[in-house]
Design a protein around this motif. Structure first.
Motif, short mmCIF file in Angstrom:
data_model
loop_
_atom_site.label_atom_id
_atom_site.label_comp_id
_atom_site.label_asym_id
_atom_site.label_seq_id
_atom_site.Cartn_x
_atom_site.Cartn_y
_atom_site.Cartn_z
N TRP A 185 0.83 -1.21 0.00
CA TRP A 185 0.00 0.00 0.00
C TRP A 185 0.87 1.26 0.00
CZ3 TRP A 185 -0.73 3.71 3.98
CH2 TRP A 185 -1.82 4.58 3.77
N CYS A 186 2.03 1.19 0.64
CA CYS A 186 2.94 2.36 0.68
C CYS A 186 3.39 2.78 -0.73
CB CYS A 186 4.19 2.05 1.52
SG CYS A 186 3.84 1.97 3.28
N ALA A 187 3.28 1.87 -1.70
CA ALA A 187 3.74 2.17 -3.07
C ALA A 187 2.61 2.69 -3.95
CB ALA A 187 4.34 0.91 -3.69
N ARG A 188 1.42 2.96 -3.37
CA ARG A 188 0.23 3.22 -4.19
C ARG A 188 0.37 4.41 -5.12
NH1 ARG A 188 0.13 5.04 0.61
NH2 ARG A 188 -0.87 6.98 1.25
N GLY B 109 -6.76 -9.82 -14.99
CA GLY B 109 -7.16 -9.96 -13.58
C GLY B 109 -5.98 -10.11 -12.64
N ASN B 110 -6.23 -10.85 -11.56
CA ASN B 110 -5.19 -11.08 -10.56
C ASN B 110 -4.60 -12.48 -10.74
OD1 ASN B 110 -5.65 -8.62 -8.78
ND2 ASN B 110 -7.70 -9.51 -8.91
N LEU B 111 -3.31 -12.57 -10.50
CA LEU B 111 -2.61 -13.83 -10.77
C LEU B 111 -1.57 -14.03 -9.67
CD1 LEU B 111 -2.85 -15.62 -13.34
CD2 LEU B 111 -0.87 -14.42 -14.24
N GLU C 46 -7.02 -1.97 -7.94
CA GLU C 46 -8.11 -1.90 -6.95
C GLU C 46 -7.67 -2.46 -5.59
OE1 GLU C 46 -8.63 -3.08 -10.11
OE2 GLU C 46 -9.67 -1.25 -10.78
N VAL C 47 -6.64 -3.32 -5.59
CA VAL C 47 -6.19 -3.89 -4.31
C VAL C 47 -5.74 -2.80 -3.34
CG1 VAL C 47 -3.73 -4.29 -4.85
CG2 VAL C 47 -4.92 -5.84 -3.31
N ALA D 61 -6.39 -8.96 1.61
CA ALA D 61 -6.87 -8.00 0.61
C ALA D 61 -7.13 -8.70 -0.72
CB ALA D 61 -5.84 -6.88 0.43
N MET D 62 -6.26 -9.65 -1.08
CA MET D 62 -6.46 -10.38 -2.34
C MET D 62 -7.72 -11.22 -2.26
SD MET D 62 -2.71 -11.61 -3.63
CE MET D 62 -2.58 -12.87 -2.40
#
Ligand code: UTP
Length: 291
Positions: free
Chosen positions: A117-120, A156-158, A214-215, A235-236
């Motif tokens: 999150w710090c890298a958002r 999507g997510n992988l 979105e994560v 979160a995932m």
């Protein structure tokens, strides 16, 4: 086929305390510990680069400045080496140019989810990769390359997974698998450290992720999970159902260099493959094992 936005940014969370490796990690970041002659972080950056990723984002903390130095110009060293005719290829891949790297601080090690999150702000509104440098993924093509290739089909997510013997499953996060298609498995759920009898599979989550932006919104709530840390897995898990979520079974070897036996195993396995020291290390190993 739908065109998915390419993965151009990778986040390397390197702000953890590395307590399992104390006292070595008191003044040296765990991610700078070498497997033979390359620090762990270098293996991860090389893997990302091989996958076509252009911008490396490091989430660092206090005491981690040697990581920045490692990827910077080492003016005195380079000048002296050149003057003395030393082999400059020894420094290959260690210089990241401005624009190809960014550093952001996680002021307190509140967990992997918080580190990401710090890298958002640097990640922005695009899909991105996350690589945990203490998990050394060794294969050709590399793990992230295999994932980026799969992502071109799935979007999507992988996440990457590997299969482990059943009795090891309780130590890890595992996936609840859906439909399978070659190396791809649909992810229906994520379960952290299940008891053997409740484990939905033996496919463990292994330190490589491709995530949709979105994560970051999910991580924003700063909800604490296992161990009082802000967990990426939680979160995932919340994105399952609203976005495609798949796992790629990595064709290659995984070494968990965050624990001591895994670190020694990686050193031995990679040494034995090397043309410069492999034969010598084999002899040493055989002698030590009394063969
Ligand atoms: P680990 O779970 O291995 O934690 O983190 P750790 O603190 O590094 O090591 P131990 O358990 O105390 O020995 C996995 C990765 O996530 C990063 C770590 O730097 C490591 O690369 N991390 C973890 C962060 O960047 N911030 C955190 O708050 C936690």
């Amino acid at each position: 086929m739908t065109q998915h936005r390419p993965i151009k940014k990778a986040v390397f969370p390197v702000a953890g305390l590395g307590t399992r490796f104390l006292p070595a990690t008191k003044a040296i970041p765990k991610e700078m510990m070498p497997i033979i002659d390359r620090p762990l972080i270098q293996y991860a950056v090389d893997e990302a680069r091989e996958a076509g990723i252009e911008q490396m984002i490091f989430v660092t903390g206090r005491g981690k400045s040697s990581i920045e130095d490692h990827f910077d110009i080492a003016y005195e060293l380079e000048a002296t080496m050149a003057e003395r005719g030393k082999d400059m290829s020894l420094l290959e891949g260690t210089r990241l140019m401005p624009g190809n790297c960014a550093y952001v601080r996680q002021q307190e090690p509140l967990g992997l989810g918080h580190a990401v999150w710090c890298a958002r702000d640097i990640v922005g509104d695009e899909p991105f990769a996350v690589l945990l440098p203490d998990e050394l993924m060794w294969g050709a093509p590399g793990c992230m390359r295999q994932m980026v290739d799969a992502y071109a089909r799935t979007g999507g997510n992988l996440i990457s997974v590997i299969e482990v013997p059943d009795d090891e499953v309780p130590n890890y996060g595992v996936i609840d698998p859906g439909a399978e298609d070659g190396a791809l498995t649909e992810v229906r759920g994520l379960v952290e450290k299940p008891a053997i009898e409740n484990a939905p599979s033996n496919k463990i989550v292994s330190g490589r992720y491709i995530l949709q932006p979105e994560v970051m919104k999910t991580l924003q709530s700063h909800e604490k999970g296992a161990g009082g840390e802000i967990q990426l897995t939680d979160a995932m898990a919340r994105m399952i159902g609203s976005q495609p979520f798949n796992a790629v079974t990595f064709a290659g070897a995984r070494y968990d260099c965050g624990n001591k036996a895994g670190y020694v195993e990686a050193t031995l396995a990679l040494s034995l493959e090397r043309s410069d020291i492999g034969a010598e290390v084999r002899q040493v190993a055989e002698r030590l094992l009394g063969q």
